[in-house]
Each structure stands twice: as C-alpha cells, then as structure tokens.
Design an enzyme around this catalytic site. Sequence first.
Site, PDB file in Angstrom:
ATOM      1  CG  ASP A 138       3.161 -51.359 -27.940  1.00 41.32           C
ATOM      2  OD1 ASP A 138       3.965 -50.711 -27.215  1.00 41.32           O
ATOM      3  OD2 ASP A 138       3.623 -52.471 -28.613  1.00 41.32           O
TER       4      ASP A 138
ATOM      5  N   GLY B 239       6.565 -61.646 -26.432  1.00 39.86           N
ATOM      6  CA  GLY B 239       5.504 -61.019 -26.679  1.00 39.86           C
ATOM      7  C   GLY B 239       4.974 -61.244 -27.665  1.00 39.86           C
ATOM      8  CG  HIS B 240       7.289 -59.964 -31.545  1.00 45.25           C
ATOM      9  ND1 HIS B 240       8.332 -59.632 -30.823  1.00 45.25           N
ATOM     10  CD2 HIS B 240       6.477 -58.998 -32.196  1.00 45.25           C
ATOM     11  CE1 HIS B 240       8.446 -58.285 -31.063  1.00 45.25           C
ATOM     12  NE2 HIS B 240       7.389 -57.938 -31.805  1.00 45.25           N
TER      13      HIS B 240
ATOM     14  CG  LEU C 230      10.094 -61.917 -33.993  1.00 45.87           C
ATOM     15  CD1 LEU C 230       9.560 -63.336 -34.703  1.00 45.87           C
ATOM     16  CD2 LEU C 230       9.257 -60.966 -34.168  1.00 45.87           C
ATOM     17  CG  HIS C 231      10.105 -59.331 -27.413  1.00 49.72           C
ATOM     18  ND1 HIS C 231       8.519 -59.578 -26.929  1.00 49.72           N
ATOM     19  CD2 HIS C 231      10.131 -58.154 -28.036  1.00 49.72           C
ATOM     20  CE1 HIS C 231       8.121 -58.421 -27.270  1.00 49.72           C
ATOM     21  NE2 HIS C 231       8.839 -57.652 -27.728  1.00 49.72           N
TER      22      HIS C 231
ATOM     23  N   GLY D 128      -0.879 -56.479 -29.410  1.00 46.88           N
ATOM     24  CA  GLY D 128      -0.582 -56.665 -27.827  1.00 46.88           C
ATOM     25  C   GLY D 128      -1.217 -55.695 -26.988  1.00 46.88           C
ATOM     26  CD  GLU D 129      -5.371 -56.814 -23.533  1.00 48.77           C
ATOM     27  OE1 GLU D 129      -4.872 -56.726 -22.332  1.00 48.77           O
ATOM     28  OE2 GLU D 129      -6.297 -57.353 -24.058  1.00 48.77           O
TER      29      GLU D 129
ATOM     30  CB  SER E 157       9.972 -55.177 -21.962  1.00 44.72           C
ATOM     31  OG  SER E 157      10.653 -54.021 -22.576  1.00 44.72           O
TER      32      SER E 157
ATOM     33  CG  MET F  44       8.023 -52.749 -36.456  1.00 46.01           C
ATOM     34  SD  MET F  44       8.226 -51.087 -36.692  1.00 46.01           S
ATOM     35  CE  MET F  44       8.970 -50.910 -35.057  1.00 46.01           C
TER      36      MET F  44
END
Length: 279
Positions: free
Chosen positions: A150, A36-37, A33-34, A147-148, A185, A30
Amino acid sequence: MQVCRTVSDCRNTVRAFRRAGETVALVPTMGFLHDGHLALVAAAKARADRVVATIFVNPTQFGEAADLDSYPRDEARDLRMLEAAGVDLVLIPEVEEVYPKGDETIVETTRMANILHGEVRPGHFRGVTSVVARLFNFVQPDFAAFGEKDYQQLQIIKRMTRDLGFPIDIISVPIVREADGLAMSSRNVRLTPEDRAAALVLSRALDAAEAIPEKTTQSLYDTIADMIGQEHRATLRGLDIVAAETLDDISGPLIAPAAIMMSVEFGGVLLLDQRVIQP
Ligand code: PAF
C-alpha cells in the site's frame, strides 16, 4: 500473548515493557491476517524488543457502509496467527474508544490523501491517518511497521508522522511475493488458474521497466502499458509514475527515485503492484 480490549490495559502493559528498558514496535491491522501481515510482524520483531499488534476494522476509511459490513473478520484465527508469529500484546479496541461519542477530530495529509488512489476513494486516506494517529497515541511505540504494497498509504503515514512530530520510526516492509513473483494478496485465491498464470505479467512488466537503461517516465509507462496490453486476460485500470517520496507528478528523464503504482484487473479481480525504480 496478552490480549487487551481497552487502551488503558494496553498502556499498562506497554509501560511495564518500557520500565524493563524494552523498545516497542506497533503493527496496526484490520484483522483477517495473511502472510503480508506476518511479514510486518517479522520486520517489527527484528527492530524492537516487544511487538504490539492492533486489530481494528476502522469505519472511517470505508466509503460505503456495505463494504464495512462485509469486511471479513476472524478474530480467533488472527489471534492464533499473531501468537505463533511471536507478538507480545494485541489491542482490540472498541469503536467507541477509538472514536468517542461526539468525536470531531480528523487527521489528514491534505494533498497526498487526495491524489492517485485518493481521488477515486474520497475520504479513505483521511480515515487511515485519523486512526493511525490515534493508535500511535494509544500505544506510543518506538517503531511502526507498514507494507510497501500500500505504497501511497505508507508515504502518507511517513508524512503525517513527520508533520505531527511523532517520535516513531516507520519501518517500510517490502512486498511479499510468491516464488514466481506474484505479489501476495488475499485476492489471489479468487483468480482462476488461467488468470493466476496471466497475473505474472505484473511483476514481469515491473522487471522490464526496471531494466530500461535510460529511463524516462514515457519509456517506463510505454513498457508497462505494452506488456499489460499484450496479455489479453489483463485490463490495465491504473498506472502512475510519481516521485517516490512526495508522490508528485514527474515527467521526462528519471533523475530521482520514482514509484510505479499499478492496478490491473483479471476477471473481476483487481490486483495491485508497485515498485520504486532508481534512475
Ligand atoms: O493497512 C491497513 O490494514 C489499514 O489501512 C491500517 C493501517 C491498519 C489502518 O486502519
């Protein structure tokens, strides 16, 4: 990196990849981005020849219109990050193409969407599966990375993929952690330095639970709740111990992998963490 704003442009390029015998992995996002993406992109690149990312702030997964309106967006920055990460194609579709006027089709995992986090966010996971099914259909990838972090979303998407027979391998990407163990996060920057230090209790509590020799759901629950309870800056908001794949309630001695899902608040900032624990 090619940027497409219509599904037909995206499909033309994906077709060209396929004609060249290349496999394709999808990374739905969405935006905003950070790291994690970027871990999702790296995992996708490791599995497929080509990576297609999507940026779409999906209105159907937001409860309040205000949350949708205030969702952070920075397309130029996102595109720079995706290009630097080696993404081949980015699809940024219009809402009207994802949900055509008069659209009335929803996709829902009827049980898994309405338990745990789904109980407090009615309609959220239905929105996620409704959009992910459409994105799968638009791009028709061989792989898709989630991602794990979520965890419930990941299990729901695996279930939907299986139930609807999408020929797509779901890549589960482990949580990206800071060197000291805190799950990355975008919310971490809102923590005060004191809360940032206190938040290490999340990963420590998961470590302690994992180290219990004879695990029962009660011993896992008590170990985590006690450790969080001893950290005066932390307020435990949610702690669920469920069957890792089905998310069913479990109790008694652990005989199969279990997922521990927790949410803890620090000075108004809600942090999530999770781990799958072996018996
Ligand atoms: O995890 C997310 O960012 C979203 O839920 C997803 C999977 C991109 C669907 O909108």
